[in-house]
Design an enzyme around this catalytic site. Structure first.
Site, PDB file in Angstrom:
ATOM      1  N   ARG A 126     -49.830  -9.326 -14.220  1.00 21.31           N
ATOM      2  CA  ARG A 126     -50.718  -9.145 -15.370  1.00 21.31           C
ATOM      3  C   ARG A 126     -50.155  -9.936 -16.539  1.00 21.31           C
ATOM      4  NH1 ARG A 126     -51.137  -4.620 -19.408  1.00 21.31           N
ATOM      5  NH2 ARG A 126     -49.120  -3.996 -18.538  1.00 21.31           N
ATOM      6  N   ASP A 222     -33.444  -8.521 -24.703  1.00 20.89           N
ATOM      7  CA  ASP A 222     -34.331  -7.519 -24.117  1.00 20.89           C
ATOM      8  C   ASP A 222     -34.313  -6.203 -24.873  1.00 20.89           C
ATOM      9  OD1 ASP A 222     -34.359  -8.203 -20.519  1.00 20.89           O
ATOM     10  OD2 ASP A 222     -34.535  -9.529 -22.251  1.00 20.89           O
ATOM     11  N   HIS A 340     -44.420 -41.285  -7.873  1.00 16.86           N
ATOM     12  CA  HIS A 340     -45.139 -41.170  -6.617  1.00 16.86           C
ATOM     13  C   HIS A 340     -44.185 -41.336  -5.460  1.00 16.86           C
ATOM     14  CE1 HIS A 340     -48.570 -41.561  -3.932  1.00 16.86           C
ATOM     15  NE2 HIS A 340     -47.990 -42.585  -3.401  1.00 16.86           N
TER      16      HIS A 340
END
Lengths: 367, 621
Positions: A126, A222, A340
């Site tokens: 989410r 945190d 590439h």
């Protein structure tokens, strides 16, 4: 493998201790609590308590896993234990839809476990772009993980054969390990913050300079529940150091922080999701996508798509980590020659718009 | 574009994927994986699957052309006149002609060349080579070396130069060579191929300028590609070709014939598929959208799919120094997280080159797993002219290798044109000239216990007159002379005059000096050998390049004369390192110049100089 992992973690820990020592940082090991606006108390490993006074106190205690209060929850583990399981879980049940849940589901499935993943919403992850979430879910299933959307767990019961798990839909499962990865909360309970008057648990607990409501006490990472990523904590801390000791008040910049989810195959994003872009739009939004089976899979026969997506504000042509940070335009992307063969070159060769989302003025409500 | 899909990038990358598994299997043991038997490889399965995939892709491209209403005419084409093309006898007239025939591998004309295979054949071998010689040091050679080595062939790579990948950043060249050697590839450097001999048992021997190596099942040449312009009728139509056959075009890809254009490898500009794409798109805009567009060749990212692979965008360090002068170089050389459990010697090298004046990022280079994918994103940043500050303001994605690029805080080295040139300019402004130096030496030399040498550009010598210069410096007691801007070939007349005046002419050798030339230099040098310890403009460097150790060894093998190492030495640690490697002396310049320049007064400067010199000298004892 677990021994090798533990050895490596110990080695890294020692390196960090050395880094601190070399920077003349004094390291005190023990349990710390704040006892005043300028005082910290540490209960050392041998039990003795010492107090320290300081001009500034920085709280960076991180977060801890939170277990939902489901009957039998003591039988479940969190990510802490999951990282050092003694035995490989042949049957694993994971509860949660965030990055921790999908990463562990992928890890165990990759090693051959039977994995069942339960989450509340229709899709995992989410907050991420919906189109990307859908592909992640499809890819997890493609690798053999059993997904149980919109399902929670009702009860865990210990049996001889393992842990019996009853889902919210009444189905029964048996697992060797049940992982609760339903979220993490700031690790501030035993810091004695209430006594000092620091409010850290609500949103907005620190200002833009990471200062709490007490002028001498700061917090980053945190523990402040802003963007919970290691490099963001690093950024917050660097800004703190500049502000408090560098004489240059610096606010952390949370725009366009890139992040990755290491499920298999992994997801990496920077900037707004399509949903966020539409929400914030002041004009039309152009979406460029490229979905393909990468070259390697065409030989191996694996059916697993890669999806690459670029979202552009049509008015400004601005489209994404470094590039987005400086407002690089789609034209700048397009003028970059590709490497590439690679998958990455797709991002600089997206010529045709996949879809345009016309700007809709938000209806004015009177409520 | 036919080359890329059928005989280039695509099959190459598929083979690279196939060959990476060996390393992964080796890696896996540290992560707890055990197998009862070692995995074995079936070559024919790989080639068959690869060919099936190429068929599928060709079909897709044909469909794309079809859907775009492009008429595809298959056959051998020739240009008849500015508006006419002949395909297998049928004539087509047209307003414009675009030539995009690409290039083809080039094999030098040596005896036995019929036994050699090129990259086309290497992509379609009927069986895996047991022991293969690959001649060449460019990206094709390295990619195939990695492929065959990964599939357990014995691989030997023969290169003419000292290092692989000429034109790439020197640090990257060193790093990839080392990593590939650690994976078991044997490099034969400074060897030129002379002949291929077929032995009685069917194996091949490769004779080179240094000797012969036997027992090869295959000899592959990856020694360059030439534009594929033979037999196209171009010369008859008046299309100008370069010496190597490349079609000459202007900035809009137009040839010398107004209605004929050319793009891609046939024009030998930057020979990469996406560049050909860019050239083609620019041409389409110019011709059909009324929007004349020149392809932009700045900051073209590119990759080498060696193992480990390389990704690079922007300037090399050498180019940056040349074009910008003052630069800051940030490097990171580390063991990636994955290798910590596997115990394999894999490392990753990452490098940022920043303009010291504008803070613009001039070049980004990486060698390690995933570098091509990582560098693509940074290509956008470099193309957009972003600065190191922009990089640093970007939060990293953790844990990754790529985040290193946005967390490089301390420059590994700062190059400042604090060269002899800048120092000389400063002193000239203060009125220093040869006579004032001679006066000073006249007074000071009698009190010195060590011999004195002069270091000068050739100009002052020329101005004074060769004979007069030599006798003047001899008269004040100078014993040695270093003239860095006169190359070996031209030192003859200098040496003669120096010898006449008992002056020893010291010559310099550098890390890029070919071995043959180095030997001639050490033979001719008088007094001692001056070994330049790093390439590029002098400036106090953070650490001495490890190349010095091997160079010292080479020189010591070539001569008994003493060797002194210089350029960038500034710390006792440098001196200790160099002395430990066998040098007889160290030469310190910029560090002293800077010290004196920064000092508040000459007296203070001299005091600091004294303590610097003492600390450097003590590291020698």
């Amino acid at each position: 493998m677990m021994k090798a992992q533990t050895d490596e973690i110990l080695r890294l820990n020692n390196i960090y201790k050395r880094l601190l020592a070399n920077a003349a940082v004094k390291l005190y090991e023990g349990e710390g609590r704040i006892v005043g606006p300028n005082e910290v108390e540490v209960r050392q490993i041998d039990g003795t308590k010492i107090s320290y006074t300081a001009k500034h106190i920085l709280i960076a205690t991180g977060s801890r896993a939170q277990k939902p209060n489901i009957p039998g929850h003591e039988l479940a583990i969190t990510s802490d234990e999951a990282l050092s399981l003694e035995d490989f879980p042949k049957r694993a049940i994971v509860l949660g839809g965030g990055y921790i849940a999908v990463e562990f589901a992928s890890i165990w499935r990759g090693m051959g476990a039977t994995v069942d993943l339960f989450f509340r919403k229709e899709l995992p992850l989410r907050g991420f772009d919906d189109e990307m979430r859908a592909l992640v879910a499809r890819n997890l299933e493609g690798r053999g993980i059993n997904l149980h959307p919109q399902t929670s767990l009702a009860e865990l019961i210990k049996t001889d054969d393992g842990i019996k798990v009853i889902s919210s839909h009444g189905e029964e499962f048996v697992a060797d390990v049940v992982l609760f990865a339903t979220g993490r909360i700031p690790n501030t309970k035993r810091l004695n913050l209430e006594a000092v008057g620091v409010e850290l648990d609500q949103a907005g607990a620190v200002d833009e300079y990471s200062r709490t409501n007490i002028p001498s006490i700061w917090a980053v990472g945190d523990a402040t529940n802003r963007i919970n990523l290691t490099p963001v904590a690093l950024m917050e801390a660097t800004c703190f150091a500049n502000t408090v000791f560098g004489g240059k008040p610096t606010k952390a910049d949370y725009t366009n922080v890139a992040c990755a989810v290491f499920c298999i195959p992994p997801l990496a994003v920077v900037g707004l999701s399509e949903e966020e872009a539409v929400e914030k739009a002041t004009g039309d939004i152009l979406v460029f996508t490229s979905g393909f089976n990468p070259m390697k899979n065409t030989i191996s026969g694996r059916q697993e798509k890669t999806l690459m997506k670029l979202i552009v504000d049509e008015k400004t042509d601005k489209g994404i980590a470094i590039a987005l940070k400086c407002g690089a335009t789609k034209a700048q992307f397009d003028s970059t020659v590709g490497i590439h063969p690679s998958s990455a070159e797709e991002f600089v060769t997206m010529r045709t718009v996949t879809r345009r989302i016309a700007y809709k003025a938000k209806p004015q409500t009177s409520l | 574009m036919n080359k890329c899909v059928l005989r280039g990038c695509v099959p190459k990358k598929l083979l690279v994927y196939a060959s990476k598994y060996t390393h992964e299997f080796e890696d896996s043991h540290g992560f707890g994986w055990k197998y009862d038997t070692e995995p074995s490889h079936d070559w024919s399965t790989l080639i068959a699957n690869k060919n099936a995939e190429l068929q599928r892709l060709t079909g897709i491209y044909k469909n794309i052309l079809n859907n775009a209403n492009v008429k595809l005419i298959e056959g051998r084409g020739k240009v008849i006149d500015p508006h006419t093309v002949d395909v297998d006898g049928k004539i087509y007239t047209t307003r414009n002609i675009l030539i995009a025939v690409g290039g083809r591998p080039f094999i030098p004309d040596i005896p036995g060349r019929e036994f050699a295979i090129d990259s086309d054949a290497a992509l379609d071998l009927p069986s895996k080579p047991k022991k293969i010689a690959i001649v060449g040091g460019g990206y094709i050679a390295l990619e195939f070396a990695g492929i065959f080595n990964g599939l357990n062939s014995e691989v030997h790579v023969f290169i003419r130069q000292k290092k692989v990948l000429r034109g790439f950043d020197e640090d990257v060249r060193d790093f990839v060579g080392e990593q590939m050697s650690l994976r078991g590839i044997e490099f034969h450097t400074e060897e030129s191929p002379e002949a291929i001999i077929k032995a009685g048992d069917g194996s091949f021997s490769l004779k080179t300028s240094k000797g012969t190596v036997d027992g090869f099942s295959h000899v592959m040449f990856a020694t360059g590609r030439k534009p594929n312009t033979k037999n196209l009728g171009l010369e008859n139509v008046g299309v100008k070709l370069a010496k190597n056959g490349a079609i000459e075009v202007d900035e809009y890809s137009r040839t010398s014939v107004p209605s004929i254009y050319a793009v891609g490898d046939v024009t030998d500009r930057i020979n990469l598929t996406p560049v050909a794409l860019m050239e083609g798109m620019a041409l389409a805009k110019t011709l059909f959208q009324n929007d004349p567009t020149k392809p932009d060749y700045r900051a073209v990212p590119c990759a080498v799919f060696s193992q480990p692979p390389i990704g690079t965008v922007g300037l090399t360090e050498e180019q940056a120094i040349e074009q910008y002068g003052d630069i800051d170089v940030f490097t990171s050389n580390f063991k990636p997280l994955k290798a910590t459990l596997s115990g394999l010697p894999d490392r990753v090298f990452m490098k940022l080159i920043v303009c010291a004046n504008t803070n613009k990022v001039l070049g980004v280079h990486m060698c390690g797993e995933d570098s091509p994918e990582i560098i693509q994103g940074f290509g956008v940043a470099v193309k957009a002219g972003l600065t190191k500050a922009d990089f640093d303001a970007t939060v990293g994605v953790h844990p990754t290798a790529a985040e290193e690029f946005v967390t490089m805080r301390t420059p590994t080295r700062k190059i400042r044109k604090e060269s002899s040139e800048a120092a000389a300019t400063r002193s000239l402004e203060k009125g220093t000239n040869l006579d004032s130096i001679l006066d000073m030496l006249d007074k000071v030399l009698p009190e010195l216990s060590c011999p004195v040498s002069l270091f000068t550009y050739y100009n002052p010598i020329l101005k004074r007159g060769l004979g007069k210069f030599m006798s003047s410096i001899r008269d004040v007691g100078v014993q040695g002379l270093v003239v860095p801007d006169v190359p070996l070939e031209e030192t003859e007349f200098l040496r003669k005059e120096a010898l006449n005046n008992s002056i020893e002419l010291v010559l310099l050798t550098t890390p890029t000096t070919p071995t043959e030339r180095m030997k001639r230099i050490v033979d001719a040098s008088e007094g001692f050998i001056y070994l330049v310890s790093s390439i590029g403009v002098t400036g106090a460097r953070a650490s001495v390049s490890g190349k010095v150790q091997s160079l010292l060894k080479d020189i010591k093998e070539a001569t008994d004369k003493p060797v002194a190492v210089g350029f960038g030495i500034s710390k006792p640690e440098h001196v200790k390192q160099i002395a430990g490697w066998g040098a007889d002396g160290v030469i310190v310049g910029s560090a002293m110049v800077r010290l004196l320049g920064d000092a508040k007064s000459p007296a203070e400067g001299l005091k600091e100089l004294e303590s610097l010199t003492k600390s450097l000298k003590s590291a020698l004892l």
